[in-house]
Scaffold this motif. Structure first.
Motif, mmCIF file in Angstrom:
data_model
loop_
_atom_site.group_PDB
_atom_site.id
_atom_site.type_symbol
_atom_site.label_atom_id
_atom_site.label_comp_id
_atom_site.label_asym_id
_atom_site.label_seq_id
_atom_site.Cartn_x
_atom_site.Cartn_y
_atom_site.Cartn_z
ATOM 1 N N ALA A 1 10.110 -7.068 -8.199
ATOM 2 C CA ALA A 1 10.760 -7.821 -7.001
ATOM 3 C C ALA A 1 10.557 -7.247 -5.925
ATOM 4 C CB ALA A 1 12.003 -8.383 -7.427
ATOM 5 N N LYS A 2 10.749 -5.889 -5.494
ATOM 6 C CA LYS A 2 10.840 -5.206 -4.321
ATOM 7 C C LYS A 2 9.432 -4.742 -4.093
ATOM 8 C CE LYS A 2 15.360 -2.839 -4.985
ATOM 9 N NZ LYS A 2 16.031 -1.558 -4.992
ATOM 10 N N ALA A 3 8.604 -4.478 -5.060
ATOM 11 C CA ALA A 3 7.054 -4.043 -4.552
ATOM 12 C C ALA A 3 6.397 -5.220 -4.259
ATOM 13 C CB ALA A 3 6.441 -3.484 -6.041
ATOM 14 N N THR A 4 6.547 -6.710 -4.862
ATOM 15 C CA THR A 4 5.627 -7.553 -4.328
ATOM 16 C C THR A 4 5.609 -7.978 -2.826
ATOM 17 O OG1 THR A 4 5.934 -8.697 -6.522
ATOM 18 C CG2 THR A 4 5.169 -10.027 -4.749
ATOM 19 N N PRO A 5 6.809 -8.003 -2.288
ATOM 20 C CA PRO A 5 6.659 -8.417 -0.692
ATOM 21 C C PRO A 5 6.168 -7.288 -0.013
ATOM 22 C CG PRO A 5 8.841 -8.178 -1.523
ATOM 23 C CD PRO A 5 8.130 -8.191 -2.649
ATOM 24 N N ILE A 6 6.509 -6.087 -0.457
ATOM 25 C CA ILE A 6 5.876 -4.887 0.278
ATOM 26 C C ILE A 6 4.247 -4.955 0.248
ATOM 27 C CG2 ILE A 6 5.619 -2.283 0.201
ATOM 28 C CD1 ILE A 6 8.470 -2.371 -0.642
ATOM 29 N N VAL A 7 3.742 -5.139 -1.052
ATOM 30 C CA VAL A 7 2.515 -5.225 -1.194
ATOM 31 C C VAL A 7 1.581 -6.408 -0.339
ATOM 32 C CG1 VAL A 7 0.543 -5.627 -2.824
ATOM 33 C CG2 VAL A 7 2.226 -4.360 -3.528
ATOM 34 N N VAL A 8 2.340 -7.552 -0.259
ATOM 35 C CA VAL A 8 1.879 -8.512 0.322
ATOM 36 C C VAL A 8 1.965 -8.153 1.821
ATOM 37 C CG1 VAL A 8 2.332 -11.081 0.910
ATOM 38 C CG2 VAL A 8 2.483 -10.129 -1.400
ATOM 39 N N LEU A 9 3.045 -7.763 2.135
ATOM 40 C CA LEU A 9 3.048 -7.501 3.684
ATOM 41 C C LEU A 9 2.027 -6.473 4.291
ATOM 42 C CD1 LEU A 9 4.811 -7.680 6.385
ATOM 43 C CD2 LEU A 9 6.270 -5.875 5.492
ATOM 44 N N VAL A 10 1.877 -5.419 3.264
ATOM 45 C CA VAL A 10 1.034 -4.415 3.853
ATOM 46 C C VAL A 10 -0.387 -5.061 3.551
ATOM 47 C CG1 VAL A 10 -0.145 -2.102 2.966
ATOM 48 C CG2 VAL A 10 2.332 -2.364 2.891
ATOM 49 N N SER A 11 -0.964 -5.645 2.954
ATOM 50 C CA SER A 11 -2.046 -6.450 2.764
ATOM 51 C C SER A 11 -2.220 -7.256 3.925
ATOM 52 C CB SER A 11 -2.227 -7.253 1.442
ATOM 53 O OG SER A 11 -1.992 -6.429 0.359
ATOM 54 N N ALA A 12 -1.103 -7.939 4.533
ATOM 55 C CA ALA A 12 -1.352 -8.913 5.424
ATOM 56 C C ALA A 12 -1.673 -8.103 6.726
ATOM 57 C CB ALA A 12 -0.082 -9.712 5.583
ATOM 58 N N VAL A 13 -0.876 -6.765 6.909
ATOM 59 C CA VAL A 13 -0.915 -5.989 8.147
ATOM 60 C C VAL A 13 -2.401 -5.494 8.037
ATOM 61 C CG1 VAL A 13 -0.104 -3.877 9.062
ATOM 62 C CG2 VAL A 13 1.694 -5.589 8.170
ATOM 63 N N LEU A 14 -2.811 -4.940 7.065
ATOM 64 C CA LEU A 14 -4.304 -4.337 6.927
ATOM 65 C C LEU A 14 -5.105 -5.337 7.276
ATOM 66 C CD1 LEU A 14 -3.856 -1.896 3.694
ATOM 67 C CD2 LEU A 14 -4.448 -1.232 6.116
ATOM 68 N N ALA A 15 -5.142 -6.593 6.833
ATOM 69 C CA ALA A 15 -6.092 -7.543 7.188
ATOM 70 C C ALA A 15 -6.137 -8.130 8.635
ATOM 71 C CB ALA A 15 -5.872 -8.855 6.123
ATOM 72 N N VAL A 16 -4.822 -8.017 9.170
ATOM 73 C CA VAL A 16 -4.639 -8.496 10.584
ATOM 74 C C VAL A 16 -5.302 -7.233 11.516
ATOM 75 C CG1 VAL A 16 -3.059 -8.675 12.453
ATOM 76 C CG2 VAL A 16 -2.585 -10.107 10.276
ATOM 77 N N LEU A 17 -5.011 -6.116 11.189
ATOM 78 C CA LEU A 17 -5.557 -5.120 11.752
ATOM 79 C C LEU A 17 -7.284 -4.905 11.625
ATOM 80 C CD1 LEU A 17 -3.159 -1.946 10.948
ATOM 81 C CD2 LEU A 17 -3.317 -3.132 13.022
#
Length: 496
Positions: A177-193
């Motif tokens: 539950a804690k890892a899922t939003p972190i993974v999604v957030l990191v993925s989104a940030v990397l994709a945006v960058l």
């Protein structure tokens, strides 16, 4: 010129796609793990709920039977009836829920045995008769209490096991539950960058391409201008102006070509100046040849005629033969001089284009060179076009006069035809004379080449050379088709 994509952009695109796929896989794994752990937690709650339900129903059934024994009211037997129908289904559901847990399956088997044992104890108590003694009833009730105590003990062990599983699964669920939003957030940030980096690189690439296209357009315009100057120089050279120059001093291929063309025009100018001087000298020679050489020839011819007229009675036959030979040599020499002058002047006189009716031109030529005993036939489709009348007249005059000169009979048939070949007219002058052997076809156009006796006055060997030179000057061609005894055909092309 094809523009090349920056390799960094390609690498960036590949990296972006790879990271997006990786982050998508990580997100999928995290969300899937969260879902699995959530289902396992729910599964643990379901097991606990079902076990608690079995224990509660069994306890209600015991209490109802005891109330019935005390009061004799059958209404108290209702929980027992419900338990009889409900407990087998609950046990079946528990069996399915714990199918992946062998320890709980063993406990469930024990629980099922205790429930069946409890039913065996309670069922006789629901059917009170005078035959059951108090001691037997008391024994059954004691056994019932012990059985229910064992059920509660087994229930506690099952609950304890499920609580341990619940704690473990809840902890794992919390991690996901804690890892899922972190993974999604990191993925989104990397994709945006990466997308921002790609956009910046593409914008820079487009700007570079626009700048390169602008530079190429400027270079193309400059090159076009320089090529236009070179083309203008070439056109002026074609028109005969060799004094032109290109003011292009760039140190590249076009600049080198311009310098070479300038040197070429300078050389051509000098060469044509020298050639013009030589032509003037040739004109002077022609004047001398036509006047200074012909005058002695005419004088010698006149002297020979005087000898024949004044000393005719004193001339022996042998001397007359010598005089005839002398006149023939003098006449041939004069013809040679005239032929050489005509050959030298071909192409050096101004060529004026006029409207020429070829049929009318052939009739005029025939009146000059075709004897009455010869027949000249011309096709009815002779063209009328703009060309150099004098040059075409000289060609027909020489070809028809040759056909008459070299005919082996006193009379003959001559024919002139024409065919349109596109950019040229193809004329054919055909006779029915003795013909020319194939081995002489390549020699007859050479200067001074003749198939007649060289001592024959009219055979100078210059006529066909003049014809070929005139046709060459007009970018045409000429060939001969002939065989002994089959007549001769001269085929030449003349530009429209």
């Amino acid at each position: 010129m094809k523009s090349k994509i920056d390799p960094k952009i390609i690498v960036g695109l590949v990296l972006a796609v790879g990271i997006l796929l990786l982050t998508a896989a990580a997100s999928f794994w995290s969300i899937r793990g969260l879902g699995v752990q959530t289902r396992r937690v729910e599964h643990t709650y379901q097991v606990m709920q079902q076990v608690a339900n079995v224990t509660a129903v069994l306890k209600d059934a015991q209490a109802g039977v005891r109330g019935y024994i005390l009061t004799g009211d059958t209404a108290y037997l209702r929980p027992f009836s419900l338990a009889t129908n409900e407990l087998p289904n609950s046990l079946e559901r528990l069996d399915k829920l714990t199918a992946d847990n062998s320890t709980q399956q063993a406990r469930l088997d024990s629980l099922r045995g205790l429930v069946e044992q409890e039913f065996r104890i309670l069922r006789p108590l629901t059917q009170l008769t005078s035959s059951m003694s108090k001691s037997a009833m008391q024994t059954s009730l004691d056994t019932d209490r012990q059985t229910l105590r064992q059920v509660r003990s087994l229930y506690n062990r099952i609950q304890t096991q499920e609580m341990a599983l619940l704690a473990q699964r809840s902890a794992t669920q919390e991690v996901f539950a804690k890892a899922t939003p972190i993974v999604v957030l990191v993925s989104a940030v990397l994709a945006v960058l990466i997308v921002v980096w790609l956009v910046v690189k593409i914008v820079q690439e487009l700007a570079d391409n626009r700048r390169l296209q602008s530079e190429l357009a400027d270079i193309n315009a400059e090159v076009s201008l320089r090529i236009a100057q070179i083309r203008a120089l070439a056109e002026q050279v074609v028109q005969g102006d060799y004094s032109v120059k290109i003011t292009d001093t760039a140190e590249d291929n076009l600049g080198g070509l311009a310098a070479s063309l300038n040197r070429m025009t300078q050389t051509l100018d000098a060469s044509f100046s020298a050639l013009e001087k030589r032509n003037q000298e040739l004109d002077q020679f022609a004047y001398v040849a036509s006047h200074d050489l012909k005058a002695p020839l005419r004088g010698v011819t006149t002297i020979v005629k005087w000898i024949e007229d004044e000393l005719s009675e004193e001339l022996s036959p042998k001397l007359r033969t010598y005089l005839d030979q002398m006149k023939g040599r003098l006449s041939r020499l004069e013809d040679l001089i005239n032929g050489l002058l005509a050959y030298a002047r071909v192409g050096r006189t101004a060529q004026t284009a006029t409207q020429v009716d070829v049929g009318q031109l052939l009739r005029e030529v025939a009146e000059l060179v075709v004897p009455p005993d010869f027949t000249l036939r011309t096709s009815s489709d002779m063209p009328v076009f703009l060309t150099n009348r004098l040059g075409l007249q000289q060609v027909f005059t020489n070809l028809l006069s040759n056909a008459v000169k070299y005919h082996h009979r006193g009379a003959g048939q001559l024919e002139v035809s024409c065919r349109d070949t596109g950019r040229f007219y193809e004329f054919r002058v055909q006779d029915d004379g003795p013909g020319i052997a194939p081995e002489y076809h390549h020699k007859i156009f050479l200067l001074f080449q003749t198939l007649r006796d060289r001592h024959t006055a009219e055979s100078t060997g210059i006529g066909l050379s003049i014809v070929q030179k005139i046709i060459d000057e007009h970018q045409g061609s000429i060939r001969v088709e002939s065989a002994p005894g089959q007549g001769t055909g001269f085929i030449f092309t003349w530009p429209k």
